[in-house]
Design an enzyme around this catalytic site. Sequence first.
Site, short mmCIF file in Angstrom:
data_model
loop_
_atom_site.label_atom_id
_atom_site.label_comp_id
_atom_site.label_asym_id
_atom_site.label_seq_id
_atom_site.Cartn_x
_atom_site.Cartn_y
_atom_site.Cartn_z
N ARG A 64 41.01 1.58 -9.90
CA ARG A 64 39.77 2.21 -10.36
C ARG A 64 38.82 1.15 -10.92
NH1 ARG A 64 42.39 6.62 -14.30
NH2 ARG A 64 43.91 4.94 -14.46
N LYS A 116 41.44 1.05 -17.90
CA LYS A 116 42.71 1.04 -18.63
C LYS A 116 42.65 0.07 -19.80
CE LYS A 116 45.89 3.01 -18.01
NZ LYS A 116 46.21 4.32 -18.63
N TYR A 160 39.88 3.62 -21.88
CA TYR A 160 41.07 4.31 -22.37
C TYR A 160 41.91 3.29 -23.12
CZ TYR A 160 40.17 8.29 -19.26
OH TYR A 160 39.62 9.38 -18.64
N HIS A 188 44.78 4.39 -25.71
CA HIS A 188 46.13 4.90 -25.95
C HIS A 188 46.88 4.00 -26.94
CE1 HIS A 188 45.51 7.85 -22.82
NE2 HIS A 188 45.23 6.92 -21.95
N GLU A 226 39.69 8.55 -24.75
CA GLU A 226 40.56 9.72 -24.93
C GLU A 226 40.42 10.39 -26.29
OE1 GLU A 226 43.17 6.27 -26.27
OE2 GLU A 226 41.70 6.63 -24.68
N VAL A 285 45.88 19.37 -18.23
CA VAL A 285 46.92 18.90 -17.31
C VAL A 285 47.77 20.06 -16.83
CG1 VAL A 285 49.03 17.53 -17.13
CG2 VAL A 285 47.01 16.55 -18.22
N VAL A 339 51.80 17.50 -22.43
CA VAL A 339 51.47 17.70 -23.84
C VAL A 339 50.61 16.54 -24.35
CG1 VAL A 339 52.42 17.94 -26.16
CG2 VAL A 339 53.60 18.97 -24.22
N ASP A 375 51.75 7.70 -21.06
CA ASP A 375 50.88 6.68 -21.64
C ASP A 375 50.65 6.88 -23.13
OD1 ASP A 375 49.27 8.91 -21.38
OD2 ASP A 375 47.80 7.97 -20.07
#
Length: 371
Positions: free
Chosen positions: A15, A75, A94, A96, A118, A179, A239, A270
Amino acid sequence: MIVGVPKEVKKQEYRVALTPAGAGMLRQQGHEVVVQAGAGAGSGFPDEEYAAAGAAVVGTAEAVWERAGMIVKVKEPVAEEFKLFRPGQIVFTYLHLAAAPELAKALMDANVTAIAYETIQLPNRSLPLLIPMSEVAGRMSVQEGAKYLEAFQGGRGVLLGGVPGVPPAEVIIIGGGIVGTNAAKMALGLGADVVVLEKSGERMRYLDDVFQGRLRTLTSNPHNIASAVRKADLLIGAVLVPGARAPRLVTEDMVKTMKKGAVIVDVAVDQGGSIETIDRATTHENPVYEKHGVIHYAVANMPGAVPRTSTLALTNVTIDYVMRLAAHGFAAAVAADPALALGVNVHQGAITHPQVAEAVGSPYVPLSLPR
């Protein structure tokens, strides 16, 4: 502002954080755009299209990071990129961080302002920059799960939708958010028997209404999860707790009760994973491993497998935030938008998001902006 777009370096990540159209929009605002050569190739955007949009195409990641006041990525930065951080630089991607304390430390040490896609959150609690990738990952979870149920992939040899006279596979989805909803949509479309476990009664009523009773809902608690896991041909972990590590809802003892050759796909990997036997992230090159006779799929960048779709879906929602940050600067853009402020994870050497701070074991310092 100079906006930089380095090529993604995470393994098999194709990406790109900005399309040529997005580069053109920034140029029309008077900003400079610096793109690393080949950054868009994996998504079908050649260097020539960026150059035609007015971007400067440079040969190395170092050249991008050195020139840009704001780096936009897909990422989270990996260790080899830490040395490229510059004090005061904005990194918008992102992150995480709950599952990456070493990255959090590197960002703090470098005095980088890190904004996480996120954790940008609207007043209705939705996550606008996570939704498109959650949609992709939810749909892919069923696509990949169906593949690994095939016998020559090590699975049970079960066709997800069955055939007349033979029952369909049992798909268990833990989590009824974006999701889970998209996974349910795909699984039902393929004819599977679908159960969604969810904590929110309101969300279960929504799913029952939207799917017109074609799936079953169960309240998510340890007893119901254990019972459902035993029956699963395909178990999908869906979740999310914004900014925090995913809760471990499926224990190793539960996995031991599963059918031999069943498949687990944990979309939350992730964020640390919601299934105890997901003890490491995998890659598209080696996506699965077997434990207790169960196939585990734990790819942390699932949407990277469909980069054209994923890039377009992601940049459709990120470009407005990128343009506002470029036009107004960090302080003014964040002060004007509480949702964007929630995206700020690291600023002035401190963790500024409470859930991230708790997850990485660092003090939480509320975001402070000049008046």
